[in-house]
Design a protein around this motif. Structure first.
Motif, PDB file in Angstrom:
ATOM      1  N   SER A 295     -71.718 -20.829  -3.666  1.00 25.09           N
ATOM      2  CA  SER A 295     -71.708 -19.401  -3.949  1.00 25.09           C
ATOM      3  C   SER A 295     -72.642 -19.089  -5.112  1.00 25.09           C
ATOM      4  N   VAL A 296     -73.148 -17.857  -5.140  1.00 25.95           N
ATOM      5  CA  VAL A 296     -73.955 -17.435  -6.290  1.00 25.95           C
ATOM      6  C   VAL A 296     -73.170 -16.446  -7.148  1.00 25.95           C
ATOM      7  N   ARG A 297     -71.873 -16.332  -6.900  1.00 24.52           N
ATOM      8  CA  ARG A 297     -71.037 -15.471  -7.722  1.00 24.52           C
ATOM      9  C   ARG A 297     -70.853 -16.095  -9.110  1.00 24.52           C
ATOM     10  N   PRO A 298     -70.587 -15.275 -10.131  1.00 29.21           N
ATOM     11  CA  PRO A 298     -70.365 -15.833 -11.474  1.00 29.21           C
ATOM     12  C   PRO A 298     -69.188 -16.796 -11.501  1.00 29.21           C
ATOM     13  N   ILE A 299     -69.302 -17.815 -12.326  1.00 34.43           N
ATOM     14  CA  ILE A 299     -68.240 -18.810 -12.485  1.00 34.43           C
ATOM     15  C   ILE A 299     -67.922 -18.936 -13.968  1.00 34.43           C
ATOM     16  N   LEU A 300     -66.638 -18.963 -14.276  1.00 30.55           N
ATOM     17  CA  LEU A 300     -66.193 -19.141 -15.656  1.00 30.55           C
ATOM     18  C   LEU A 300     -65.557 -20.517 -15.802  1.00 30.55           C
ATOM     19  N   ILE A 301     -66.086 -21.310 -16.733  1.00 29.07           N
ATOM     20  CA  ILE A 301     -65.545 -22.641 -17.021  1.00 29.07           C
ATOM     21  C   ILE A 301     -64.753 -22.540 -18.320  1.00 29.07           C
ATOM     22  N   GLN A 302     -63.495 -22.906 -18.271  1.00 25.25           N
ATOM     23  CA  GLN A 302     -62.635 -22.840 -19.446  1.00 25.25           C
ATOM     24  C   GLN A 302     -62.172 -24.239 -19.831  1.00 25.25           C
ATOM     25  N   GLY A 303     -62.103 -24.494 -21.119  1.00 24.86           N
ATOM     26  CA  GLY A 303     -61.651 -25.803 -21.577  1.00 24.86           C
ATOM     27  C   GLY A 303     -61.882 -25.965 -23.067  1.00 24.86           C
TER      28      GLY A 303
ATOM     29  N   LEU B 232     -73.859  -6.916 -27.116  1.00 22.63           N
ATOM     30  CA  LEU B 232     -74.494  -7.797 -26.143  1.00 22.63           C
ATOM     31  C   LEU B 232     -73.627  -7.954 -24.901  1.00 22.63           C
ATOM     32  N   GLN B 233     -72.315  -7.836 -25.049  1.00 23.46           N
ATOM     33  CA  GLN B 233     -71.439  -7.869 -23.879  1.00 23.46           C
ATOM     34  C   GLN B 233     -71.783  -6.727 -22.927  1.00 23.46           C
ATOM     35  N   ALA B 234     -72.074  -5.545 -23.479  1.00 21.09           N
ATOM     36  CA  ALA B 234     -72.425  -4.390 -22.648  1.00 21.09           C
ATOM     37  C   ALA B 234     -73.739  -4.622 -21.908  1.00 21.09           C
ATOM     38  N   LYS B 235     -74.725  -5.194 -22.584  1.00 19.97           N
ATOM     39  CA  LYS B 235     -76.012  -5.462 -21.935  1.00 19.97           C
ATOM     40  C   LYS B 235     -75.871  -6.537 -20.869  1.00 19.97           C
ATOM     41  N   LEU B 236     -75.046  -7.541 -21.145  1.00 21.13           N
ATOM     42  CA  LEU B 236     -74.825  -8.594 -20.158  1.00 21.13           C
ATOM     43  C   LEU B 236     -74.143  -8.038 -18.916  1.00 21.13           C
ATOM     44  N   LEU B 237     -73.174  -7.159 -19.110  1.00 19.88           N
ATOM     45  CA  LEU B 237     -72.466  -6.560 -17.979  1.00 19.88           C
ATOM     46  C   LEU B 237     -73.434  -5.810 -17.074  1.00 19.88           C
ATOM     47  N   ARG B 238     -74.378  -5.106 -17.662  1.00 20.53           N
ATOM     48  CA  ARG B 238     -75.325  -4.338 -16.857  1.00 20.53           C
ATOM     49  C   ARG B 238     -76.190  -5.245 -15.994  1.00 20.53           C
ATOM     50  N   VAL B 239     -76.635  -6.352 -16.568  1.00 21.16           N
ATOM     51  CA  VAL B 239     -77.447  -7.289 -15.785  1.00 21.16           C
ATOM     52  C   VAL B 239     -76.637  -7.825 -14.607  1.00 21.16           C
ATOM     53  N   LEU B 240     -75.366  -8.133 -14.851  1.00 19.15           N
ATOM     54  CA  LEU B 240     -74.531  -8.679 -13.783  1.00 19.15           C
ATOM     55  C   LEU B 240     -74.243  -7.647 -12.705  1.00 19.15           C
ATOM     56  N   GLU B 241     -74.172  -6.373 -13.084  1.00 15.54           N
ATOM     57  CA  GLU B 241     -73.840  -5.341 -12.106  1.00 15.54           C
ATOM     58  C   GLU B 241     -75.003  -4.985 -11.202  1.00 15.54           C
TER      59      GLU B 241
ATOM     60  N   GLU C 152     -62.966  -5.846 -21.145  1.00 15.28           N
ATOM     61  CA  GLU C 152     -62.155  -6.146 -19.969  1.00 15.28           C
ATOM     62  C   GLU C 152     -63.003  -6.157 -18.704  1.00 15.28           C
ATOM     63  N   ASP C 153     -63.933  -5.188 -18.569  1.00 12.87           N
ATOM     64  CA  ASP C 153     -64.754  -5.131 -17.364  1.00 12.87           C
ATOM     65  C   ASP C 153     -65.671  -6.350 -17.257  1.00 12.87           C
ATOM     66  N   LEU C 154     -66.185  -6.829 -18.392  1.00 14.11           N
ATOM     67  CA  LEU C 154     -67.012  -8.034 -18.364  1.00 14.11           C
ATOM     68  C   LEU C 154     -66.177  -9.253 -18.021  1.00 14.11           C
ATOM     69  N   PHE C 155     -64.967  -9.316 -18.550  1.00 14.22           N
ATOM     70  CA  PHE C 155     -64.078 -10.447 -18.249  1.00 14.22           C
ATOM     71  C   PHE C 155     -63.842 -10.570 -16.747  1.00 14.22           C
ATOM     72  N   TYR C 156     -63.532  -9.457 -16.099  1.00  8.06           N
ATOM     73  CA  TYR C 156     -63.280  -9.513 -14.660  1.00  8.06           C
ATOM     74  C   TYR C 156     -64.561  -9.792 -13.873  1.00  8.06           C
ATOM     75  N   ARG C 157     -65.681  -9.393 -14.449  1.00  6.98           N
ATOM     76  CA  ARG C 157     -66.956  -9.639 -13.766  1.00  6.98           C
ATOM     77  C   ARG C 157     -67.324 -11.123 -13.776  1.00  6.98           C
ATOM     78  N   ILE C 158     -67.085 -11.807 -14.891  1.00  7.40           N
ATOM     79  CA  ILE C 158     -67.465 -13.223 -14.975  1.00  7.40           C
ATOM     80  C   ILE C 158     -66.353 -14.141 -14.488  1.00  7.40           C
ATOM     81  N   ASN C 159     -65.159 -13.589 -14.290  1.00 14.14           N
ATOM     82  CA  ASN C 159     -64.004 -14.398 -13.918  1.00 14.14           C
ATOM     83  C   ASN C 159     -63.738 -14.351 -12.413  1.00 14.14           C
ATOM     84  N   VAL C 160     -64.806 -14.207 -11.625  1.00 17.11           N
ATOM     85  CA  VAL C 160     -64.664 -14.192 -10.164  1.00 17.11           C
ATOM     86  C   VAL C 160     -64.119 -15.538  -9.688  1.00 17.11           C
ATOM     87  N   LEU C 161     -64.729 -16.610 -10.185  1.00 15.63           N
ATOM     88  CA  LEU C 161     -64.291 -17.972  -9.872  1.00 15.63           C
ATOM     89  C   LEU C 161     -64.095 -18.705 -11.194  1.00 15.63           C
TER      90      LEU C 161
END
Length: 461
Positions: A171-179, A259-268, A306-315
């Protein structure tokens, strides 16, 4: 013909506007052990693929608003890489050619036979798994040729990580790695990139914690000449450098709100502006983000959008701490030492009993230190960082509720840790334990603790 070895691991998406037929298919495949999700139209199907990845999709060609072909085009554009069985009223050659270009691998004319559909689903699932395995094998070979560090582990916790890498790499959807820090989040990002269809494209890495906000903005989005003091020339940002490939943003939880706002725009919508520019630039980048923070709590605290969190937390891929990876410490020790190095069994047991708060990174550093301090090809206790030996000595001799067998194990670890801390000197070990040498000999023999070569010691109590 290869088949799914365990249908409970096969995720199936059924897309058909015919409610009755869709229900019959769902009931049939669920009874066979598949995990089934349904969608009544193309829009609902796209929502489902945003939520998870699938082994196979069964799609009706003739649907209102969005045809099966249009849905396949959307799948391809969004990176939803899965085999597709197309249900058609009339399977023409031109339709088959167009659908195959977009990812359809099997066709079935209506009215359908559920048994025949199951055969085609199995065939498509097997082909999809074979393709993913080939991608993974190529990724491993590329890593071996490059000499890059590799993920190592055989614990159930790491098996789940490997499974998620396999399922999400296409997939090319965003992925969040936590650890936690030191667990190997960058290695997971590299594995995802290498196993994806973007492996021949750039993988660009940036650590948000390593740069101040102003410099980080310029690094991510670029800047124009004269945008700020010292900007003597225009510069591409890392999003532009990674165009067509993967951008790994490590420690994304450290990103400033602006920068979170600018990153969100690129992802959208894929658009960005360099610092000091009014010109819009468009990029197509797969984002992999990583953090050692609990982003859900950061959202609640108002520190992360919150909107950025849900955007990057697809997988999401959750990396376990080393202390939670049963059996993996010995595997990692053997792997990082290599064949040319040897390690005494008591020292290996000492390493496996340590809690490793710094995780794999701390283990690697400890082994590198041991190699430097070793007199020969053997790794001994005196070569290890003192906190590791000390922690074993400081373990409690008893724990409330433990059985006699457990206490025996604790006693053995205490004797062994003390023996190692005294570098194999039996006189000092006996004195530290408050016992005689003959008692110590009996305990060493009872617990199978191998003697260390420390030369001749004086005899007697």
């Amino acid at each position: 013909m290869h088949e799914c070895p365990d249908f409970s691991e096969c995720d199936l998406l059924l897309v058909d506007d015919d409610r009755e037929l869709r229900g019959d298919m769902a009931q049939y495949f669920a009874s066979k052990g598949y995990r089934v999700r349904e969608a009544a139209n193309g829009t609902d199907a796209l929502v489902e693929t945003e939520r998870q990845s699938f082994d196979v999709a069964v799609i009706d060609f003739a649907m209102p608003e969005m045809t099966g072909i249009a849905l396949l085009e959307q799948f391809k554009a969004r990176g939803a890489d899965m085999p597709v069985v197309m249900l058609t009223g009339e399977a023409t050659v031109s339709l088959a050619v167009e659908a195959m270009k977009l990812g359809a691998s099997e066709f079935l004319s209506k009215p359908i036979s559920l048994r025949e559909l199951e055969r085609l689903v199995k065939k498509a699932a097997a082909a999809g798994r074979l393709r993913r395995e080939n991608q993974q094998l190529k990724a491993v070979l590329r890593q071996q040729r490059s000499g890059a560090p590799q993920l190592v582990g055989g614990s159930s916790a790491m098996e789940e990580v490997f499974r998620l890498i396999s399922r999400t790499a296409g997939s090319v959807r965003p992925i969040l790695i936590q650890g936690e820090s030191g667990t190997g989040k960058e290695l997971v990002a590299r594995a995802l990139h290498e196993a994806s269809g973007l492996a021949d494209k750039p993988l660009v890495i940036i650590n948000c914690a390593a740069l101040p906000e102003a410099l980080l903005e310029s690094e991510l989005f670029g800047h124009e000449k004269g945008a700020f003091t010292g900007a003597v020339a225009a510069k591409e940002g890392l999003f532009e450098v990674a165009d067509g490939g993967t951008l790994f943003v490590d420690e994304i939880g450290e990103l400033a709100a602006s920068l979170q706002a600018k990153l969100l725009r690129v992802l959208e919508d894929g658009s960005l502006r360099r610092v000091g520019s009014v010109k819009e630039r468009r990029v197509r980048v797969r984002l992999i983000a990583a953090t050692n923070r609990d982003l859900a709590k950061e959202v609640q605290a108002g520190r992360f959008r919150e909107d950025l969190f849900y955007r990057i937390n697809v997988l999401t891929i959750a990396l376990p701490a080393l202390r939670d990876r049963e059996g993996d410490i010995e595997r990692l020790v053997r792997h990082f030492l290599g064949f040319e190095w040897k390690i005494e069994d008591p020292v290996l047991r000492l390493l496996t009993s340590y809690s490793w708060p710094g995780n794999v990174r701390q283990l690697i550093n400890a082994l590198e230190r041991a190699k430097v301090l070793a007199d020969d090809e053997w790794i001994r206790a005196e070569n290890l960082p003192p906190e590791i030996v000390r922690s074993a000595h400081e373990q409690p001799l008893s724990v409330p509720g433990q059985s006699v067998g457990d206490l025996e194990s604790v006693s053995r670890r205490h004797v062994e840790a003390t023996y190692l801390r005294m570098q194999g000197n039996k006189s000092k070990t006996a004195k530290a334990l408050g016992i005689g040498r003959r008692t110590l000999y009996r305990l060493l023999d009872k617990y199978g603790i191998e003697p260390l070569d420390q030369g001749v010691e004086p005899t007697g109590e």
